[in-house]
Design an enzyme around this catalytic site. Structure first.
Site, mmCIF file in Angstrom:
data_model
loop_
_atom_site.group_PDB
_atom_site.id
_atom_site.type_symbol
_atom_site.label_atom_id
_atom_site.label_comp_id
_atom_site.label_asym_id
_atom_site.label_seq_id
_atom_site.Cartn_x
_atom_site.Cartn_y
_atom_site.Cartn_z
ATOM 1 N N LYS A 163 0.965 -1.058 0.301
ATOM 2 C CA LYS A 163 -0.071 -0.006 0.137
ATOM 3 C C LYS A 163 0.898 1.207 0.197
ATOM 4 O O LYS A 163 1.097 1.956 0.853
ATOM 5 C CB LYS A 163 -0.867 -0.124 1.284
HETATM 6 N N1 PLP Z 1 -7.356 -2.583 -3.111
HETATM 7 C C1 PLP Z 1 -6.767 -1.239 -2.959
HETATM 8 C C2 PLP Z 1 -6.108 -0.759 -4.149
HETATM 9 C C3 PLP Z 1 -7.174 -0.239 -1.811
HETATM 10 O O1 PLP Z 1 -6.552 0.926 -1.796
HETATM 11 C C4 PLP Z 1 -7.956 -0.942 -0.817
HETATM 12 C C5 PLP Z 1 -8.125 0.070 0.301
HETATM 13 O O2 PLP Z 1 -7.448 -0.004 1.296
HETATM 14 C C6 PLP Z 1 -8.457 -2.213 -0.964
HETATM 15 C C7 PLP Z 1 -8.141 -2.732 -2.224
HETATM 16 C C8 PLP Z 1 -9.135 -2.619 0.320
HETATM 17 O O3 PLP Z 1 -8.518 -2.938 1.172
HETATM 18 P P1 PLP Z 1 -9.265 -2.810 2.749
HETATM 19 O O4 PLP Z 1 -9.987 -3.683 2.645
HETATM 20 O O5 PLP Z 1 -7.803 -3.322 3.627
HETATM 21 O O6 PLP Z 1 -9.233 -1.452 3.044
HETATM 22 C C1 COI Z 2 -9.102 2.772 2.108
HETATM 23 O O1 COI Z 2 -10.366 2.031 1.764
HETATM 24 O O2 COI Z 2 -8.725 2.737 3.155
HETATM 25 C C2 COI Z 2 -8.410 2.927 0.923
HETATM 26 O O3 COI Z 2 -7.302 3.242 1.114
HETATM 27 C C3 COI Z 2 -8.958 3.623 -0.163
HETATM 28 C C4 COI Z 2 -8.867 4.920 -0.698
HETATM 29 C C5 COI Z 2 -9.422 5.977 0.286
HETATM 30 C C6 COI Z 2 -7.340 5.226 -0.938
#
Ligand code: PLP
Ligand code: COI
Length: 365
Positions: free
Chosen positions: A204
């Site tokens: 990330k």
């Molecule tokens: N994929 C991407 C590219 C994201 O930025 C996010 C957000 O964080 C997710 C998937 C979903 O991840 P999470 O469920 O941990 O927020």
């Molecule tokens: C999240 O869901 O926390 C993300 O990072 C998605 C976006 C706001 C970057």
């Protein structure tokens, strides 16, 4: 500093916090990502001293030299998680240790120092506790937390920095999509890919998002809310959206989601939904699915529902898919039954309204 006690965060309270009345007005309609709480958590890192100087301090601009590494080479990672108001007035986080682990893995990929997981969790606890009056309690509202780590050495050579700043900021949020959209329209990017094997797709890091913006802008021009990326090798298989993972629901009630393999962000919402769905007796496959198959299945009715999921967007139905070679509706264009059941199940756990069989809630106060 061994990272084991919350008291290690020195607390400097803001001398001029937002007045209660103004804060309540913000909390009644917070939007997403534009208003922030009074404080932030910070920890410094240098190669000589390791992690040190953990603080909760008034939120203020950072002073950065124009030659700071992160401004030039994007050595940066971040996380996103939420604190929820509980029915008894307390507050809980959702799986913060999973974010801490992913943050550590992102750090390894970006040649950055690994923040101990307990320290990550403590930093979030300390900030939520200090800014407890900022946690909204309305429908779909929460306090979004954004931990991030930046390389702050002043040097233009291309190499891992010797010093870093870790920071957590917080903002009260409502729905990520304007008007809490009942479903979103997504654009299939034929031109741009998000991540290639061996790249940074599963980390990330800010750079992934910078690289996705031109495709997101194309999606907006085409009248779509989000972009969906295909794999970089064959340009056939669905990977994920710009900021969300994706699930497909079939006529037999089974679910499918693209497998993790280095190019997709391992979403914590994705993982939680797989676990909950299986707990509800549903079949979930982590298998590749091509864009052409998706169109064929949506048209034949074999595919009934599709949804995007992530911390910010929670679970958002996909109503329509468009691209240069594709154009199809999903189901009735709104939330299908399975999507709605999974969304409700997840939210009930997050808000403390249902049992928490996997121990995902982490109470702050
Ligand atoms: N994929 C991407 C590219 C994201 O930025 C996010 C957000 O964080 C997710 C998937 C979903 O991840 P999470 O469920 O941990 O927020
Ligand atoms: C999240 O869901 O926390 C993300 O990072 C998605 C976006 C706001 C970057």
């Amino acid at each position: 500093m061994d990272g084991t006690t919350p008291q290690m965060f020195a607390i400097e309270k803001s001398p001029n916090p937002v007045a209660a009345e103004a804060r309540e007005a913000i909390l009644a309609n917070p939007g997403f990502g534009r208003v922030f709480t009074d404080h932030m958590a910070t920890i410094r890192y240098t190669d000589e001293r390791g992690w040190h100087d953990a603080k909760i301090e008034p939120r203020r601009p950072l002073a950065v030299d124009p030659a700071t590494t992160v401004l030039h080479y994007a050595q940066e990672i971040f996380e996103g998680l939420k604190a929820y108001r509980l029915p008894d007035g307390g507050a809980t986080l959702f799986r913060p240790l999973a974010n801490a682990r992913r943050f550590r893995k992102s750090a390894i990929r970006l040649a950055m120092p690994e923040l101990p997981e307990e320290l990550f969790v403590q930093s979030v606890h300390a900030l939520v506790s200090t800014d407890r009056d900022w946690i909204p309690s309305g429908d779909g509202a929460s306090l979004y937390l954004r931990p991030f780590l930046i390389a702050d050495e002043v040097f233009l050579g291309v190499k891992p920095s010797h010093s870093y700043l870790y920071c957590v900021i917080a903002c009260p949020v409502g729905a990520y999509f304007k008007g809490g959209a009942p479903s979103v329209t997504i654009w299939v990017s034929d031109t741009y890919t998000r991540a290639a094997p061996g790249g940074t797709g599963e980390a990330k890091c800010g750079g992934n998002y910078a690289a996705s913006l031109v495709a997101q802008a194309e999606a907006s021009r085409e009248g779509c809310d989000q972009v969906v990326f295909l794999d970089a090798v064959e340009r056939r298989y669905i990977e994920e959206l710009g900021g969300m993972n994706v699930f497909f629901v079939f006529e037999d009630g089974s679910l499918q989601t693209p497998p993790l393999g280095g190019t997709i962000l391992p979403g914590i919402t994705r993982d939680s939904l797989i676990t909950r769905a299986r707990g509800m007796g549903l079949t979930v496959r982590e298998e590749a699915y091509s864009i052409d198959q998706w169109q064929e299945d949506a048209r034949s009715g074999r595919l009934r529902e599709a949804f995007a999921c992530g911390t910010a967007a929670v679970v958002t139905p996909i109503g329509h898919v468009k691209g240069k070679r594709h154009n199809f509706a999903i189901g009735n264009g709104g939330a299908g039954d399975v999507t709605q059941r999974l969304k409700d199940a997840l939210i009930q756990i997050q808000l403390g309204l249902a049992d928490d069989p996997n121990g995902w809630r982490d109470r702050v106060f």
